[in-house]
Design a protein around this motif. Structure first.
Motif, short mmCIF file in Angstrom:
data_model
loop_
_atom_site.label_atom_id
_atom_site.label_comp_id
_atom_site.label_asym_id
_atom_site.label_seq_id
_atom_site.Cartn_x
_atom_site.Cartn_y
_atom_site.Cartn_z
N THR A 1 -23.32 11.94 -67.07
CA THR A 1 -22.69 13.23 -67.29
C THR A 1 -22.32 13.90 -65.96
N SER A 2 -21.48 14.93 -66.04
CA SER A 2 -20.90 15.52 -64.82
C SER A 2 -21.85 16.47 -64.09
N ASN A 3 -22.93 16.86 -64.75
CA ASN A 3 -23.84 17.86 -64.14
C ASN A 3 -24.88 17.19 -63.25
N ILE B 1 -8.99 12.41 -68.98
CA ILE B 1 -9.54 13.25 -67.90
C ILE B 1 -9.47 14.70 -68.37
N ASN B 2 -10.64 15.25 -68.67
CA ASN B 2 -10.67 16.58 -69.29
C ASN B 2 -10.68 17.71 -68.26
N SER B 3 -9.90 18.75 -68.56
CA SER B 3 -10.04 20.01 -67.83
C SER B 3 -10.00 21.13 -68.86
N SER B 4 -10.95 22.06 -68.78
CA SER B 4 -11.00 23.17 -69.73
C SER B 4 -10.68 24.48 -69.02
N ARG B 5 -11.66 25.08 -68.32
CA ARG B 5 -11.47 26.43 -67.76
C ARG B 5 -10.29 26.53 -66.82
N ALA B 6 -10.05 25.51 -66.00
CA ALA B 6 -8.97 25.60 -65.00
C ALA B 6 -7.60 25.68 -65.67
N LEU C 1 -10.69 22.72 -75.23
CA LEU C 1 -10.57 24.03 -75.87
C LEU C 1 -11.95 24.67 -75.92
N ASP C 2 -12.26 25.45 -74.90
CA ASP C 2 -13.56 26.12 -74.75
C ASP C 2 -13.31 27.64 -74.75
N PRO C 3 -13.02 28.22 -75.93
CA PRO C 3 -12.60 29.63 -75.97
C PRO C 3 -13.77 30.58 -75.80
N VAL D 1 -13.62 11.71 -69.20
CA VAL D 1 -14.02 12.06 -67.84
C VAL D 1 -13.83 13.56 -67.60
N PRO D 2 -14.88 14.36 -67.85
CA PRO D 2 -14.80 15.78 -67.54
C PRO D 2 -15.26 16.01 -66.10
N GLY D 3 -14.88 17.16 -65.51
CA GLY D 3 -15.41 17.49 -64.18
C GLY D 3 -14.36 17.76 -63.13
N PHE E 1 -6.64 16.70 -77.17
CA PHE E 1 -7.38 17.95 -77.02
C PHE E 1 -8.86 17.72 -77.33
N LYS E 2 -9.71 18.49 -76.64
CA LYS E 2 -11.16 18.37 -76.86
C LYS E 2 -11.78 19.75 -77.12
N PRO E 3 -11.79 20.19 -78.39
CA PRO E 3 -12.49 21.44 -78.68
C PRO E 3 -14.00 21.27 -78.50
N LEU F 1 -17.10 6.10 -73.60
CA LEU F 1 -18.23 6.58 -72.80
C LEU F 1 -17.81 7.85 -72.06
N VAL F 2 -18.77 8.76 -71.87
CA VAL F 2 -18.53 9.95 -71.04
C VAL F 2 -19.09 9.67 -69.65
N VAL F 3 -18.21 9.77 -68.66
CA VAL F 3 -18.66 9.66 -67.26
C VAL F 3 -17.98 10.79 -66.48
N ALA G 1 -12.62 23.18 -62.77
CA ALA G 1 -13.70 24.15 -62.49
C ALA G 1 -14.94 23.52 -61.86
N GLN G 2 -15.24 22.25 -62.17
CA GLN G 2 -16.44 21.61 -61.61
C GLN G 2 -16.17 20.91 -60.28
N GLY G 3 -14.90 20.92 -59.84
CA GLY G 3 -14.59 20.47 -58.48
C GLY G 3 -14.43 18.98 -58.27
O1 LIG Z 1 -18.87 15.68 -73.19
C1 LIG Z 1 -18.23 16.47 -72.48
O2 LIG Z 1 -17.10 16.80 -72.75
C2 LIG Z 1 -18.85 16.88 -71.19
C3 LIG Z 1 -19.70 15.97 -70.61
C4 LIG Z 1 -20.11 16.17 -69.29
O3 LIG Z 1 -20.80 15.34 -68.71
N1 LIG Z 1 -19.71 17.29 -68.64
C5 LIG Z 1 -18.91 18.24 -69.22
O4 LIG Z 1 -18.55 19.21 -68.54
N2 LIG Z 1 -18.51 18.07 -70.53
C6 LIG Z 1 -17.70 19.12 -71.21
O5 LIG Z 1 -16.41 19.16 -70.59
C7 LIG Z 1 -15.95 20.51 -70.47
C8 LIG Z 1 -15.77 20.83 -69.01
O6 LIG Z 1 -15.18 22.09 -68.85
P1 LIG Z 1 -14.56 22.61 -67.47
O7 LIG Z 1 -15.64 22.43 -66.44
O8 LIG Z 1 -14.25 24.04 -67.74
O9 LIG Z 1 -13.34 21.78 -67.19
C9 LIG Z 1 -16.99 21.37 -71.18
O10 LIG Z 1 -16.56 21.53 -72.53
C10 LIG Z 1 -18.26 20.55 -71.15
O11 LIG Z 1 -19.09 20.82 -72.25
#
Ligand SMILES: O=C(O)c1cc(=O)[nH]c(=O)n1[C@@H]1O[C@H](COP(=O)(O)O)[C@@H](O)[C@H]1O
Length: 271
Positions: free
Chosen positions: A147-149, A237-242, A22-24, A210-212, A58-60, A185-187, A215-217
């Motif tokens: 992290t995903s970046n 497995i997180n997805s926000s913007r997509a 939840l990234d509003p 696991v975000p990424g 959910f992950k606000p 852990l976040v990977v 939107a991050q591909g």
């Molecule tokens: O801890 C996180 O959730 C996180 C860690 C990380 O390595 N990379 C990462 O993108 N996030 C978060 O995961 C979400 C990714 O969003 P989308 O790229 O829109 O799916 C954002 O809220 C980021 O802040």
């Protein structure tokens, strides 16, 4: 019920490893909501209701609320999920990290004020900076690892005795900090090789955020192959913007629901 019990149950009952973030972003809210004083809450509420059948939680992300002076609306959406979808855990993405005395206050904010089931934290300040969160019995503490970046490599790939820092973090968290099975852990999904290395090192029981994907591909098939445990679970497995800003022929809530359904099914097809 503890965070890990709730998560294990949600994985089974929802048959989903998808976590909706939840990234509003106030610049991307639907026109019909823009002028409402509770626009952020209402946007999140409709996303939550549209996607709940397809998710394990959910992950606000706290920055989106705090930047808009909308912490009250974050409290409200956390309470709404607790009341209306009590089976789904809430991971508050706050990426906290500070000395113990200050961490006590952050922990009170996350678990007391917002009532989250788990929180994301940085490992940079070490064990005593994480303990105040672990003192909240049953709550989850999800530690940044790889992290995903792209810039995550600047520090996380530094080696000591040939072992990269992110692997040291994985080992420390899984084997020393993991009081009562509270740690995760976040990977990033953008690094499947590192995801596989972490899963191999920590075994089945430590959950991974696991975000990424989206939107991050990040690649869903590679993520599932690398990060699932032997029960074909083990990941949020997180997805926000997509999901939040999915474009569809119908209305935006339907588009978000459809995107969540398709993402869940894609993950299930590959695990
Ligand atoms: O801890 C996180 O959730 C996180 C860690 C990380 O390595 N990379 C990462 O993108 N996030 C978060 O995961 C979400 C990714 O969003 P989308 O790229 O829109 O799916 C954002 O809220 C980021 O802040």
């Amino acid at each position: 019920m503890s965070f890990i019990q709730k998560l294990n149950r949600a994985w089974c009952e929802s048959n989903s490893l998808l976590m909706v973030g939840l990234d509003p972003d106030t610049t991307r809210l639907p026109v019909e909501l823009k002028d409402r004083p509770d626009a952020i809450f209402e946007f999140c509420r409709r996303i939550v209701d549209a996607t709940a059948p397809y998710v394990c939680g959910f992950k606000p992300q706290i920055a989106y609320f705090a930047a808009a002076r909308a912490e009250g609306q974050l409290e409200d959406i956390c309470a709404y999920i607790r009341e209306n979808h009590p089976e789904l855990p809430v991971v508050l993405d706050a990426k906290r990290g500070d000395i113990g005395a200050t961490a006590v206050q952050y922990a009170k904010e996350v678990f007391g004020r917002y009532g989250a089931d788990a929180v994301t934290v940085s490992p940079y300040l070490g064990s005593d900076s994480v303990e105040p969160y672990l003192d909240w019995e049953g709550k989850g503490v999800i530690v940044l690892c790889r992290t995903s970046n792209a810039g995550g490599s600047d520090l996380q790939f530094l080696e000591t005795d040939g072992i990269p820092l992110y692997m040291r973090v994985a080992d420390l968290v899984a084997n020393k900090w993991n009081r009562n099975g509270q740690c995760g852990l976040v990977v990033g999904a953008t690094y499947p090789n590192e995801l596989a290395a972490v899963r191999k090192a920590i075994g089945d029981d430590v959950p991974l955020l696991v975000p990424g994907i989206g939107a991050q591909g990040g690649d869903v098939a590679a993520t599932c192959a690398a990060g699932c445990n032997s029960k074909k679970q083990g990941m949020m497995i997180n997805s926000s913007r997509a999901i939040l800003y999915a474009q569809g022929p119908g209305d935006w809530t339907e588009a978000a629901g459809q995107a969540a359904l398709e993402t869940r099914d894609s993950i299930n097809a590959h695990r």
